[in-house]
Design a protein around this motif. Sequence first.
Motif, mmCIF file in Angstrom:
data_model
loop_
_atom_site.group_PDB
_atom_site.id
_atom_site.type_symbol
_atom_site.label_atom_id
_atom_site.label_comp_id
_atom_site.label_asym_id
_atom_site.label_seq_id
_atom_site.Cartn_x
_atom_site.Cartn_y
_atom_site.Cartn_z
ATOM 1 N N LEU A 143 0.893 -0.709 0.075
ATOM 2 C CA LEU A 143 0.441 -0.097 -0.229
ATOM 3 C C LEU A 143 1.509 1.293 0.133
ATOM 4 C CD1 LEU A 143 -2.815 -0.300 2.570
ATOM 5 C CD2 LEU A 143 -3.412 -1.001 0.427
ATOM 6 N N THR A 144 2.180 1.534 0.239
ATOM 7 C CA THR A 144 2.605 2.229 0.821
ATOM 8 C C THR A 144 3.402 2.151 -0.596
ATOM 9 O OG1 THR A 144 3.700 1.767 3.375
ATOM 10 C CG2 THR A 144 5.054 3.345 1.842
ATOM 11 N N ASP A 145 3.526 1.247 -1.232
ATOM 12 C CA ASP A 145 4.004 2.014 -2.858
ATOM 13 C C ASP A 145 2.716 2.413 -3.497
ATOM 14 O OD1 ASP A 145 6.650 1.230 -1.933
ATOM 15 O OD2 ASP A 145 6.168 -1.227 -2.960
ATOM 16 N N LEU A 146 1.955 1.923 -3.579
ATOM 17 C CA LEU A 146 1.167 1.716 -4.434
ATOM 18 C C LEU A 146 0.492 3.561 -4.162
ATOM 19 C CD1 LEU A 146 -1.559 1.224 -5.790
ATOM 20 C CD2 LEU A 146 -2.164 0.309 -4.198
ATOM 21 N N LEU A 147 0.156 4.074 -2.495
ATOM 22 C CA LEU A 147 -0.399 5.248 -2.061
ATOM 23 C C LEU A 147 0.218 6.496 -2.439
ATOM 24 C CD1 LEU A 147 -2.866 3.968 0.715
ATOM 25 C CD2 LEU A 147 -3.461 4.302 -1.862
ATOM 26 N N SER A 148 1.559 5.793 -2.121
ATOM 27 C CA SER A 148 2.507 6.706 -2.429
ATOM 28 C C SER A 148 2.544 8.015 -3.421
ATOM 29 C CB SER A 148 4.129 6.272 -2.220
ATOM 30 O OG SER A 148 4.733 6.156 -2.842
ATOM 31 N N GLY A 149 2.471 7.222 -4.711
ATOM 32 C CA GLY A 149 1.800 8.076 -5.972
ATOM 33 C C GLY A 149 1.006 8.745 -5.675
ATOM 34 N N TYR A 150 0.340 8.302 -6.065
ATOM 35 C CA TYR A 150 -1.268 8.949 -5.153
ATOM 36 C C TYR A 150 -1.657 9.978 -4.161
ATOM 37 C CZ TYR A 150 -6.232 9.404 -4.865
ATOM 38 O OH TYR A 150 -7.821 9.890 -4.964
ATOM 39 N N LEU A 151 -1.238 10.106 -3.415
ATOM 40 C CA LEU A 151 -0.326 10.974 -2.239
ATOM 41 C C LEU A 151 0.219 12.078 -2.658
ATOM 42 C CD1 LEU A 151 -1.363 8.872 0.473
ATOM 43 C CD2 LEU A 151 -3.526 10.444 -0.645
ATOM 44 N N ALA A 152 0.992 11.475 -3.491
ATOM 45 C CA ALA A 152 2.203 12.583 -3.918
ATOM 46 C C ALA A 152 3.470 12.345 -2.046
ATOM 47 C CB ALA A 152 2.467 14.028 -4.456
ATOM 48 N N ARG A 153 3.642 11.465 -1.824
ATOM 49 C CA ARG A 153 4.456 11.903 -0.670
ATOM 50 C C ARG A 153 5.171 10.218 -1.382
ATOM 51 N NH1 ARG A 153 2.644 14.008 4.429
ATOM 52 N NH2 ARG A 153 3.400 12.898 4.728
ATOM 53 N N THR A 154 6.408 10.853 -0.466
ATOM 54 C CA THR A 154 8.321 9.928 -0.858
ATOM 55 C C THR A 154 7.627 8.765 0.381
ATOM 56 O OG1 THR A 154 9.199 12.178 -0.531
ATOM 57 C CG2 THR A 154 10.380 9.691 -0.546
ATOM 58 N N PRO A 155 7.674 7.740 -0.610
ATOM 59 C CA PRO A 155 7.598 6.235 0.254
ATOM 60 C C PRO A 155 9.133 5.764 1.797
ATOM 61 C CG PRO A 155 8.505 6.108 -1.837
ATOM 62 C CD PRO A 155 8.268 7.395 -1.515
ATOM 63 N N ASP A 156 8.748 6.919 2.307
ATOM 64 C CA ASP A 156 10.218 7.162 2.826
ATOM 65 C C ASP A 156 9.875 5.882 4.242
ATOM 66 O OD1 ASP A 156 8.587 8.351 4.662
ATOM 67 O OD2 ASP A 156 9.220 10.501 4.623
ATOM 68 N N ASP A 157 10.881 5.621 5.259
ATOM 69 C CA ASP A 157 10.859 4.594 6.270
ATOM 70 C C ASP A 157 9.070 5.392 7.788
ATOM 71 O OD1 ASP A 157 12.264 3.146 5.639
ATOM 72 O OD2 ASP A 157 13.748 3.915 7.160
ATOM 73 N N ASP A 158 9.269 6.472 7.674
ATOM 74 C CA ASP A 158 8.005 7.691 7.916
ATOM 75 C C ASP A 158 6.552 6.801 7.566
ATOM 76 O OD1 ASP A 158 9.494 8.328 10.144
ATOM 77 O OD2 ASP A 158 9.838 9.761 9.195
ATOM 78 N N LEU A 159 6.403 6.957 6.730
ATOM 79 C CA LEU A 159 5.480 6.782 5.665
ATOM 80 C C LEU A 159 5.249 5.173 5.789
ATOM 81 C CD1 LEU A 159 3.241 7.855 4.169
ATOM 82 C CD2 LEU A 159 4.314 7.393 2.551
ATOM 83 N N ARG A 160 6.038 4.040 5.966
ATOM 84 C CA ARG A 160 5.966 2.902 5.958
ATOM 85 C C ARG A 160 5.439 2.449 7.161
ATOM 86 N NH1 ARG A 160 7.479 0.386 1.533
ATOM 87 N NH2 ARG A 160 8.591 1.368 -0.175
#
Length: 205
Positions: A143-160
Amino acid sequence: MKPVPHVTSLRRAPVQRRSAERLTRILDACADLLDEVGYDALSTRAVAQRAEVPIGSVYRFFGNKRAMADALAERNLERYTERVTARLKDAGDGGWRVAMDAVLDEYLAMKRTAPGFSLVDFGNQIPVGARHTEPNHRVADRLTDLLSGYLARTPDDDLRRVFLIAVETADALVHLAFRMAPEGDERIIAETREMLRAYLARVLD
């Protein structure tokens, strides 16, 4: 016909279309039988009979029923990802709340309709190895990999970490909802949705 993903539980990945179709039938039969008899009573022979394939075809792909359940869990995750992706494509730029609703709604839909999902889902009821491969970790990473682009967020450790906490929380509460009612207790599901929104708002707003 949905393609069957390559999974580590397969002894041999299908190459020809006929072989892929046979593998799909085996996994479909496994899912149906899980609903009918449960995991303990599941057998490779029963799966072969339901799929109308020789028992040797089952053993060509799987060494035992555990490997079949693992492959079914992986296929569930692939199909879940496809469903969420389609929902987000239709939703356009709706923000993280729309994305969260898509993630939760598609999980609930599979919980209610996908054969075998109540026992296997993404592997929760039949664990699949070391901690870093636990089902919720794999779901959160996907989900992090999928949603990071949709949300314009960096898929870093914090988001994971944020998505892992959200997935763990939703998983526990959805299981509670389905223990309380066959189709999921709507009040618990509503509380789950509100809890996720409150937590994610702190991070994503």
